[in-house]
Design a protein around this motif. Structure first.
Motif, mmCIF file in Angstrom:
data_model
loop_
_atom_site.group_PDB
_atom_site.id
_atom_site.type_symbol
_atom_site.label_atom_id
_atom_site.label_comp_id
_atom_site.label_asym_id
_atom_site.label_seq_id
_atom_site.Cartn_x
_atom_site.Cartn_y
_atom_site.Cartn_z
ATOM 1 N N TRP A 31 0.825 -1.201 0.000
ATOM 2 C CA TRP A 31 0.000 0.000 0.000
ATOM 3 C C TRP A 31 0.859 1.251 0.000
ATOM 4 O O TRP A 31 0.540 2.233 -0.659
ATOM 5 C CB TRP A 31 -0.944 0.022 1.199
ATOM 6 N N ARG A 32 1.955 1.213 0.752
ATOM 7 C CA ARG A 32 2.836 2.390 0.785
ATOM 8 C C ARG A 32 3.449 2.636 -0.582
ATOM 9 O O ARG A 32 3.536 3.780 -1.027
ATOM 10 C CB ARG A 32 3.914 2.216 1.837
ATOM 11 N N LYS A 33 3.861 1.587 -1.256
ATOM 12 C CA LYS A 33 4.422 1.756 -2.596
ATOM 13 C C LYS A 33 3.362 2.290 -3.548
ATOM 14 O O LYS A 33 3.652 3.144 -4.398
ATOM 15 C CB LYS A 33 4.963 0.422 -3.106
ATOM 16 N N LEU A 34 2.147 1.812 -3.415
ATOM 17 C CA LEU A 34 1.060 2.284 -4.261
ATOM 18 C C LEU A 34 0.776 3.767 -4.011
ATOM 19 O O LEU A 34 0.623 4.544 -4.963
ATOM 20 C CB LEU A 34 -0.205 1.454 -4.025
ATOM 21 N N VAL A 35 0.714 4.148 -2.753
ATOM 22 C CA VAL A 35 0.441 5.553 -2.405
ATOM 23 C C VAL A 35 1.558 6.443 -2.928
ATOM 24 O O VAL A 35 1.303 7.487 -3.541
ATOM 25 C CB VAL A 35 0.257 5.718 -0.880
ATOM 26 N N VAL A 36 2.791 6.035 -2.725
ATOM 27 C CA VAL A 36 3.918 6.839 -3.196
ATOM 28 C C VAL A 36 3.898 6.922 -4.722
ATOM 29 O O VAL A 36 4.136 7.982 -5.300
ATOM 30 C CB VAL A 36 5.253 6.256 -2.680
ATOM 31 N N SER A 37 3.597 5.825 -5.383
ATOM 32 C CA SER A 37 3.551 5.823 -6.845
ATOM 33 C C SER A 37 2.462 6.754 -7.366
ATOM 34 O O SER A 37 2.687 7.528 -8.299
ATOM 35 C CB SER A 37 3.305 4.412 -7.374
ATOM 36 N N VAL A 38 1.284 6.677 -6.781
ATOM 37 C CA VAL A 38 0.179 7.532 -7.220
ATOM 38 C C VAL A 38 0.503 9.003 -6.973
ATOM 39 O O VAL A 38 0.283 9.852 -7.841
ATOM 40 C CB VAL A 38 -1.138 7.126 -6.522
ATOM 41 N N VAL A 39 1.038 9.307 -5.807
ATOM 42 C CA VAL A 39 1.392 10.695 -5.499
ATOM 43 C C VAL A 39 2.478 11.182 -6.458
ATOM 44 O O VAL A 39 2.413 12.304 -6.974
ATOM 45 C CB VAL A 39 1.848 10.824 -4.026
ATOM 46 N N LEU A 40 3.453 10.350 -6.745
ATOM 47 C CA LEU A 40 4.520 10.722 -7.662
ATOM 48 C C LEU A 40 3.983 10.956 -9.071
ATOM 49 O O LEU A 40 4.355 11.935 -9.728
ATOM 50 C CB LEU A 40 5.594 9.632 -7.682
ATOM 51 N N VAL A 41 3.095 10.108 -9.532
ATOM 52 C CA VAL A 41 2.509 10.285 -10.865
ATOM 53 C C VAL A 41 1.700 11.569 -10.939
ATOM 54 O O VAL A 41 1.789 12.322 -11.911
ATOM 55 C CB VAL A 41 1.654 9.050 -11.246
ATOM 56 N N VAL A 42 0.918 11.833 -9.909
ATOM 57 C CA VAL A 42 0.103 13.055 -9.896
ATOM 58 C C VAL A 42 0.992 14.296 -9.908
ATOM 59 O O VAL A 42 0.754 15.248 -10.662
ATOM 60 C CB VAL A 42 -0.849 13.066 -8.675
#
Length: 97
Positions: A31-42
Motif C-alpha cells: 500500500w505504501r508503494k502504491l500511495v507513493v507511486s500515485v502521489v509521484l505520478v500526480v
C-alpha cells in the motif's frame, strides 16, 4: 502548519495529506508503494502540465513579439536582393511623380 497570517500554505496542506495517506496504509509495504507511486505520478503530471503551459505561453509571446516587430515599420536587415528591389521600386515611383 499555519503561516503567520493564519492561512495554511499549499506545501503544508500537501504534506499533511501525504502524512495522512502514509499513516492510513499502516505497515503494508504494498500500500505504501502504491500511495507513493500515485502521489509521484500526480505530481509529475501536474509539473509537466505547468511546464508545457509555460513553454506554450513563452512561444506565443515570442511569436507575437516577432510579428509586432515586423509590423512596426522599424528598419530591418534585408538581403541584398531585397534592397535592390526596394531601391528600384522607389526609383520607379520617383519617376512617376
Amino acid at each position: 502548519m499555519a503561516d503567520q497570517d493564519g492561512s495554511a500554505s499549499l506545501g503544508s496542506v500537501a504534506l499533511s495529506i501525504f502524512n495522512k495517506l502514509w499513516g492510513w496504509t499502516g505497515t503494508s509495504e504494498t500500500w505504501r508503494k502504491l500511495v507513493v507511486s500515485v502521489v509521484l505520478v500526480v505530481v509529475l503530471l501536474w509539473a509537466l502540465t505547468v511546464f508545457f503551459g509555460a513553454l506554450r505561453k513563452a512561444f506565443d509571446s515570442a511569436f507575437k513579439l516577432i510579428e509586432a516587430f515586423k509590423s512596426s515599420g522599424l528598419p530591418r536587415f534585408m538581403k541584398r536582393e531585397d534592397r535592390i528591389k526596394v531601391r528600384r521600386r522607389t526609383q520607379f515611383c520617383a519617376v512617376l511623380v
